[in-house]
Motif scaffolding. Structure first.
Motif, PDB file in Angstrom:
ATOM      1  N   LEU A  79       0.865  -1.178   0.000  1.00 30.94           N
ATOM      2  CA  LEU A  79       0.000   0.000   0.000  1.00 30.94           C
ATOM      3  C   LEU A  79       0.898   1.223   0.000  1.00 30.94           C
ATOM      4  CD1 LEU A  79      -2.700   1.506   0.302  1.00 30.94           C
ATOM      5  CD2 LEU A  79      -2.429   1.266   2.790  1.00 30.94           C
ATOM      6  N   LEU A  80       0.744   2.076  -1.014  1.00 33.10           N
ATOM      7  CA  LEU A  80       1.517   3.315  -1.090  1.00 33.10           C
ATOM      8  C   LEU A  80       0.586   4.481  -0.760  1.00 33.10           C
ATOM      9  CD1 LEU A  80       2.602   1.475  -3.875  1.00 33.10           C
ATOM     10  CD2 LEU A  80       4.463   2.978  -3.235  1.00 33.10           C
ATOM     11  N   VAL A  81       1.020   5.293   0.190  1.00 34.35           N
ATOM     12  CA  VAL A  81       0.181   6.364   0.730  1.00 34.35           C
ATOM     13  C   VAL A  81       0.783   7.720   0.384  1.00 34.35           C
ATOM     14  CG1 VAL A  81      -0.745   7.340   2.873  1.00 34.35           C
ATOM     15  CG2 VAL A  81      -0.539   4.867   2.627  1.00 34.35           C
ATOM     16  N   ASP A  85       2.691  12.579  -7.931  1.00 36.30           N
ATOM     17  CA  ASP A  85       2.300  12.306  -9.317  1.00 36.30           C
ATOM     18  C   ASP A  85       2.344  10.812  -9.637  1.00 36.30           C
ATOM     19  OD1 ASP A  85       4.994  11.788  -9.373  1.00 36.30           O
ATOM     20  OD2 ASP A  85       5.440  13.083 -11.097  1.00 36.30           O
ATOM     21  N   PHE A  86       2.439   9.989  -8.601  1.00 37.84           N
ATOM     22  CA  PHE A  86       2.458   8.530  -8.721  1.00 37.84           C
ATOM     23  C   PHE A  86       3.710   8.010  -9.430  1.00 37.84           C
ATOM     24  CE2 PHE A  86      -1.951   9.314  -7.770  1.00 37.84           C
ATOM     25  CZ  PHE A  86      -2.314   8.251  -6.972  1.00 37.84           C
ATOM     26  N   SER A  87       4.768   8.822  -9.446  1.00 34.40           N
ATOM     27  CA  SER A  87       5.998   8.379 -10.107  1.00 34.40           C
ATOM     28  C   SER A  87       6.713   7.292  -9.304  1.00 34.40           C
ATOM     29  CB  SER A  87       6.936   9.565 -10.355  1.00 34.40           C
ATOM     30  OG  SER A  87       7.234  10.239  -9.150  1.00 34.40           O
ATOM     31  N   PHE A  88       6.602   7.333  -7.967  1.00 33.24           N
ATOM     32  CA  PHE A  88       7.240   6.288  -7.158  1.00 33.24           C
ATOM     33  C   PHE A  88       6.551   4.949  -7.402  1.00 33.24           C
ATOM     34  CE2 PHE A  88       7.934   3.762  -3.307  1.00 33.24           C
ATOM     35  CZ  PHE A  88       9.312   3.837  -3.205  1.00 33.24           C
ATOM     36  N   SER A  89       5.219   4.955  -7.367  1.00 30.91           N
ATOM     37  CA  SER A  89       4.465   3.730  -7.643  1.00 30.91           C
ATOM     38  C   SER A  89       4.795   3.189  -9.027  1.00 30.91           C
ATOM     39  CB  SER A  89       2.960   4.003  -7.563  1.00 30.91           C
ATOM     40  OG  SER A  89       2.601   4.544  -6.333  1.00 30.91           O
ATOM     41  N   ALA A  90       4.854   4.099 -10.004  1.00 27.45           N
ATOM     42  CA  ALA A  90       5.148   3.683 -11.371  1.00 27.45           C
ATOM     43  C   ALA A  90       6.542   3.087 -11.473  1.00 27.45           C
ATOM     44  CB  ALA A  90       5.004   4.863 -12.327  1.00 27.45           C
ATOM     45  N   SER A  91       7.499   3.636 -10.705  1.00 24.48           N
ATOM     46  CA  SER A  91       8.859   3.110 -10.701  1.00 24.48           C
ATOM     47  C   SER A  91       8.880   1.672 -10.187  1.00 24.48           C
ATOM     48  CB  SER A  91       9.759   3.988  -9.825  1.00 24.48           C
ATOM     49  OG  SER A  91      11.039   3.418  -9.663  1.00 24.48           O
ATOM     50  N   LEU A  92       8.166   1.402  -9.092  1.00 16.87           N
ATOM     51  CA  LEU A  92       8.087   0.037  -8.572  1.00 16.87           C
ATOM     52  C   LEU A  92       7.435  -0.898  -9.589  1.00 16.87           C
ATOM     53  CD1 LEU A  92       6.977   0.441  -4.836  1.00 16.87           C
ATOM     54  CD2 LEU A  92       9.274   0.147  -5.731  1.00 16.87           C
ATOM     55  N   ALA A  93       6.327  -0.450 -10.150  1.00 18.40           N
ATOM     56  CA  ALA A  93       5.598  -1.287 -11.108  1.00 18.40           C
ATOM     57  C   ALA A  93       6.461  -1.618 -12.316  1.00 18.40           C
ATOM     58  CB  ALA A  93       4.324  -0.571 -11.549  1.00 18.40           C
ATOM     59  N   ARG A  94       7.247  -0.628 -12.762  1.00 21.33           N
ATOM     60  CA  ARG A  94       8.129  -0.824 -13.916  1.00 21.33           C
ATOM     61  C   ARG A  94       9.194  -1.872 -13.581  1.00 21.33           C
ATOM     62  NH1 ARG A  94       9.456   4.499 -14.381  1.00 21.33           N
ATOM     63  NH2 ARG A  94       7.299   5.015 -14.809  1.00 21.33           N
TER      64      ARG A  94
END
Length: 455
Positions: A79-81, A85-94
């Motif tokens: 869970l990311l809180v 701009d959701f760049s951290f989440s996108a980095s993990l997903a990538r």
């Protein structure tokens, strides 16, 4: 509340007003399309309306091979809180190649995000394509009571750079209290949402005014304990758990006496090539702490490959700490809260002197180092943990009486195994001192001595 209504095809759902927190998410879960809509017209703005053929007790599940980036792996439920701009989440997903195990949230509405962050829409689109659930209008201080989020338990809950907002006219102490209240409430909520061996990660500035926020104290107040601080990322877990525990989801990998499931402390590293060999062989360094007596500056001066090895270790999640004395390490602020399954010291040595290694005085100096290390190590072991010392077995090194020194601090010999370089690809032992400090020394006949706490 979760309901299963008929979905509207109204395209206006994709163009919110300034205050709307409506969002729409399409993600493939197997062959099922899930549609999640946050409806601000409801009294409880946190309610999510879910349309799915069979959501039931849906669990987040990973897919494909296990992949790692720093402290995180693709099989962990995250869970990311407070995403920007959701760049951290996108980095993990990538890095993982999939985000089916992730829920990424922001306090801002979708409309606000799209107006104020240039890359928000691109990052959100990428997350959705990779299977991430994206939620807007989520308050970090109320996540445990959220009608949708409250149904899940997570292995990692992550909050990067928490901040209660800016107010230029507010006194500094009052600002600090606002920030502390935000973090305290977040931690209290997050504690209710982590699995038994889950972790809460807070990334935070660690200098000046920000250090005064006292994150460790705030965590302790809600029953969480610090596992370790690594590059300003604080990791907390429930106070009833052993600090070294972690949720091992990936397939176990081994090299000789060491496993990816072991919590490993490496002591007296030279150029960190042994640590790098272990971490590379087991596929991750997240369970490893590698230390050197030298400072980072001194390492760079002494060893040509030290910085490359340190960088490599940090990239795969290992915690690297400098200026750690093996004779006082149990009291080191970054080690004292941890327990380890394996504590390893290769070729301990008190330094070189202008006399023979067989001189009784020199042998006593070496023995003092080993005895100090063992006395500290015994305080840092898990119940079934082991202390490993790799050492030459020929004269005069056999005069150090390592087994006797171990017995004196309550450790018994479990096994003695011949040591060979070829078992640890890339490892290069170092002299460590003098003009030839970056050169290897001949190890001749050597063994790894394994000790365990005597009953």
């Amino acid at each position: 509340m979760i309901s299963i209504p008929e979905l509207s095809d109204d395209p206006s759902c994709d163009s919110e007003s300034d205050t709307d927190t409506i969002f729409r998410l399409h993600q493939n879960v197997g062959t099922t399309c899930t549609d999640i809509v946050g409806d601000n017209s409801r009294q409880d703005s946190g309610v999510c309306v879910v349309n799915v053929e069979n959501l039931g007790g849906r669990q987040l599940v990973g897919a494909g091979e296990i992949r790692w980036i720093r402290h995180y792996c693709s099989s962990q439920r995250m869970l990311l809180v407070g995403e920007g701009d959701f760049s951290f989440s996108a980095s993990l997903a990538r890095a993982f190649g999939s985000a089916t195990n992730m829920i990424a949230t922001s306090l801002d509405s979708r409309g606000f995000l799209l107006r104020n962050y240039k890359k928000a829409i691109v990052n959100i689109h990428e997350l959705r394509v990779r299977g991430c659930i994206v939620l807007h209008g989520i308050d970090a201080t109320e996540i445990a009571n959220h009608s949708y989020l409250g149904a899940f338990k997570f292995d990692r809950i992550i909050y990067n750079f928490p901040h209660a907002g800016f107010c230029s006219d507010e006194p500094g102490e009052s600002q600090k209290r606002r920030h502390q209240l935000l973090i305290s409430l977040f931690l209290k909520n997050a504690k209710e949402m982590i699995e038994e061996r889950g972790e809460i990660h807070v990334t935070h500035k660690s200098n000046g005014f920000f250090r005064d926020w006292n994150l460790q104290g705030l965590a302790a107040a809600v029953g969480l304990r610090l596992i370790r601080e690594a590059s300003s990322s604080y990791k907390y877990m429930g106070s009833g758990k052993t600090a070294c525990q972690r949720n091992v989801m990936e397939a176990e990998k081994r090299i000789k006496h060491y496993s990816s499931s072991h919590k490993i402390l490496l002591v007296g590293e030279g150029d960190f090539s042994f640590a790098a060999s272990l971490a590379t062989s087991i596929g991750s360094g997240v369970n490893m702490v590698a230390t050197s007596l030298d400072s980072k500056v001194m390492l760079n001066k002494k060893y040509n490959e030290a910085m490359a090895n340190v960088s490599r270790l940090e990239d795969i999640g290992c915690t690297v700490t400098h200026e750690v004395d093996c004779c006082t390490m149990s009291q080191h602020p970054k080690l004292m809260s941890n327990l380890f399954d394996r504590i390893v010291f290769n070729f301990p040595h008190a330094g070189f002197f202008f006399t023979s290694e067989s001189t009784p005085y020199v042998i006593d100096l070496h023995k003092n180092v080993v005895e100090g290390f063992l006395r500290n190590a015994v305080e840092m072991l898990t119940e079934n943990g082991e202390v490993h010392i790799t050492h030459k077995t020929t004269h005069p090194f056999n005069m150090w009486e390592i087994e006797k020194l171990a017995n004196e601090v309550g450790l018994g010999l479990l096994d003695e195994v011949p040591f060979f370089y070829r078992d640890y690809p890339g490892y290069k032992n170092k002299r460590g001192e003098g003009q030839r400090c970056d050169q290897s020394f001949p190890i001749g006949k050597s063994s790894t001595y394994k000790f365990k706490i005597m009953n």
